[in-house]
Design a protein around this motif. Structure first.
Motif, short mmCIF file in Angstrom:
data_model
loop_
_atom_site.label_atom_id
_atom_site.label_comp_id
_atom_site.label_asym_id
_atom_site.label_seq_id
_atom_site.Cartn_x
_atom_site.Cartn_y
_atom_site.Cartn_z
N PHE A 162 44.64 -67.88 18.45
CA PHE A 162 44.97 -68.99 19.33
C PHE A 162 45.93 -68.60 20.46
N GLY A 163 46.67 -67.51 20.27
CA GLY A 163 47.58 -67.06 21.31
C GLY A 163 46.88 -66.13 22.29
N PRO A 164 47.58 -65.67 23.31
CA PRO A 164 46.98 -64.78 24.30
C PRO A 164 46.54 -63.45 23.68
N THR A 165 45.43 -62.94 24.16
CA THR A 165 44.91 -61.66 23.66
C THR A 165 45.64 -60.53 24.38
N THR A 166 46.87 -60.33 23.97
CA THR A 166 47.69 -59.29 24.58
C THR A 166 47.25 -57.91 24.07
N PRO A 167 47.53 -56.86 24.84
CA PRO A 167 47.06 -55.51 24.47
C PRO A 167 47.55 -55.01 23.12
N TYR A 168 48.66 -55.56 22.63
CA TYR A 168 49.21 -55.10 21.35
C TYR A 168 48.22 -55.30 20.20
N GLN A 169 47.30 -56.26 20.34
CA GLN A 169 46.33 -56.51 19.27
C GLN A 169 45.52 -55.26 18.95
#
Length: 533
Positions: free
Chosen positions: A464-471
């Motif tokens: 649900f949160g932003p797909t930030t690169p850390y994923q």
């Protein structure tokens, strides 16, 4: 013995290419033809031919949490939308943190890249290198090559009838640095992409500007509801699921309605025939305000130049024009690589995942960053580099040549069906989809279902949160121990630079972003109910 890898260019792609090679115990040699790293984001006063450069005032269109490298968050103190000097400073911090500078050779230009005589057996390449300081040339052999020269270099300069008769000044937006010297001028800017919009808005503060557009455009804000960065708010896996589940026309109509709430695109003469998803977005926060002042006026496509002005296809004429600025984009290519290896025609390039020439018998040459994302380019370039390094090392396999060609054909067909036909729309990718495609090949795509079962709090953040690169550092090769913490604290870093004064006692302290997320969830549950029930 470690394989020797040549990295051409020390911009954002070149820097992460060096790091990814080091991560896989390869030996990188980076060649940068200028005297500094940063590529496009290294602002210089002097115009350099075939070297892209931002304007003095350029602010990046993607927010810091969405554009950072996956194992190096941008400091919380940095603004969400950074000025070009801050973007460059971040690249310097990245290079220093991972000791990348010692692998860069400055003032070294690659003249040619050719297959070595034993390429069919070894996959090696001969690079002819020119030293700009000593004026000497030499040839060196490398096991692999990563091309990181970008696609903002060679200017696309169209010809207009009467152009040679125009008595004023004509220049490409590539050569525009700032508004100094333009005060009181009457200026025509041709092209309503991001560069054209930025130039027109800036110059409208000191002169009278006429912005010519062939088709019109949809104008998107950096900041969305409640002041949250737009990509941070909608760049989620949840929204991406919705996008793929609902008819495009339904989503397009909804988004266009939202954009028209800010300002009526028809009233402001910007309304295009095509839908909002059929073109690369033009991001500009100030354009409607400048149009409202009258110092920026939207005009039709150019018919011809006159000695002192411009005639447009609707029959109108603007006379006494001092300057015409061609914001007409770039022609990208790789003149130092033989056309039998990579041949670019009308900005169309046939490479697997926009990086691997599919017909090469040995996959030891890749191109990085040769795509136009709906989102940030840095994390995508990083994933391309992670994949490249693993392919070079021999621990990651690519599909067969026929499967690669099938993927290329599918992408071309999807692009043709979605976008208006234009030289601008040949290398478009969607951020989350392309990140996942690359991550599947690397083996680092986050398993959201597993996370929801084993670490529900993190799983919910990832979906649900932003797909930030850390994923893409949570699992698989190249995991980073700080990835979970970076995801759990990303909202804090987003909000931090806004908090520049203490608020009065009793002020609501709950994050506006968390409230907004809850509201968005409720809204989309309602939409799902209406559509499917």
């Amino acid at each position: 013995m470690a394989k020797r890898v040549a990295v051409i260019g020390a911009g954002c792609s070149g820097l992460t290419a060096i790091k990814c090679c080091l991560d896989e115990n390869l030996e990188p040699f980076c060649f940068e033809r200028t005297d500094e790293l940063g590529g496009l984001w290294n602002f210089t006063e002097k115009v350099r031919e075939d070297q892209g450069c931002v304007m003095r005032s350029t602010v990046i269109n993607t927010s810091k949490e969405m554009m950072c490298f996956s194992d190096f968050p941008i400091p919380k103190e940095f603004p969400n939308y950074m000025h070009n000097t801050q973007v460059w400073r971040y690249f310097k911090m990245y290079a220093d943190a991972f000791s990348l500078q010692k692998h860069i050779q400055y003032n070294k230009e690659i003249i040619s890249v050719k297959k070595s005589s034993d390429y069919e057996q070894t996959g090696k390449w001969d690079l002819q290198i020119r030293d700009h300081k000593t004026r000497t040339e030499e040839t060196k052999i490398f096991d692999a090559v990563i091309v990181c020269t970008g696609h903002h270099a060679s200017k696309n300069v169209p010809y207009f009838t009467g152009q040679e008769d125009f008595q004023g000044k004509i220049l490409h937006s590539h050569d525009y640095k700032d508004c100094i010297g333009y005060a009181g001028k009457r200026i025509v800017v041709i092209g309503v992409g991001n560069s054209g919009g930025d130039v027109a808005v800036e110059l409208s503060r000191v002169g009278q500007v006429f912005l010519s557009t062939r088709r019109g455009t949809w104008i998107i804000n950096r900041i969305a509801d409640n002041g949250i960065p737009g990509d941070f708010q909608v760049g989620t896996r949840f929204f991406n699921t919705i996008r793929h589940s609902l008819p495009e026309q339904t989503l397009s109509n909804s988004f266009q309605k939202q954009l028209n709430k800010r300002f009526d695109h028809e009233l402001y003469s910007l309304m295009p025939k095509h839908s909002v998803f059929a073109q690369h977005p033009t991001v500009n926060d100030d354009m409607p305000n400048r149009i409202a002042t009258g110092s920026l006026k939207i005009k039709a496509d150019v018919k011809r130049f006159t000695k002192t002005g411009v005639e447009f296809v609707d029959g109108t004429v603007e006379d006494d024009i001092d300057v015409i600025i061609l914001a007409t984009g770039y022609i990208f290519g790789f003149p130092f690589i033989d056309k039998s290896v990579i041949d670019v025609k009308k900005n169309k390039i046939k490479m697997f995942k926009y990086m691997f020439p599919p017909d090469l018998p040995k996959q030891t040459l890749v191109v990085i960053g040769c795509f136009q994302p709906i989102g940030a380019i840095m994390p995508l370039a990083e994933l391309q580099c992670r994949l490249s390094a693993r392919v070079f090392k021999g621990i990651c396999s690519l599909p067969s040549k026929y499967e690669m060609w099938a993927d290329i054909g599918k992408k071309e067909a999807n692009m043709a069906a979605r976008y208006v036909e234009s030289q601008r729309h040949t290398i478009q990718v969607d951020y989350i989809d392309f990140m996942d495609e690359l991550a599947d090949l690397v083996g680092c795509r986050p398993a959201i279902g597993r996370l929801l079962l084993t670490d529900p709090k993190l799983g919910l953040k990832c979906y649900f949160g932003p797909t930030t690169p850390y994923q893409y550092r949570l699992m698989g090769p190249g995991t980073w121990s700080g990835a979970r913490e970076a995801i759990m604290t990303q909202t804090y870093r987003m909000e931090y630079p806004f908090k520049t004064r203490p608020l009065p006692a009793g002020t609501q302290k709950q994050s506006s972003y968390r409230l907004l997320t809850l509201l968005v969830l409720v809204v989309f549950i309602a939409v799902f109910y209406q559509v499917f029930f």
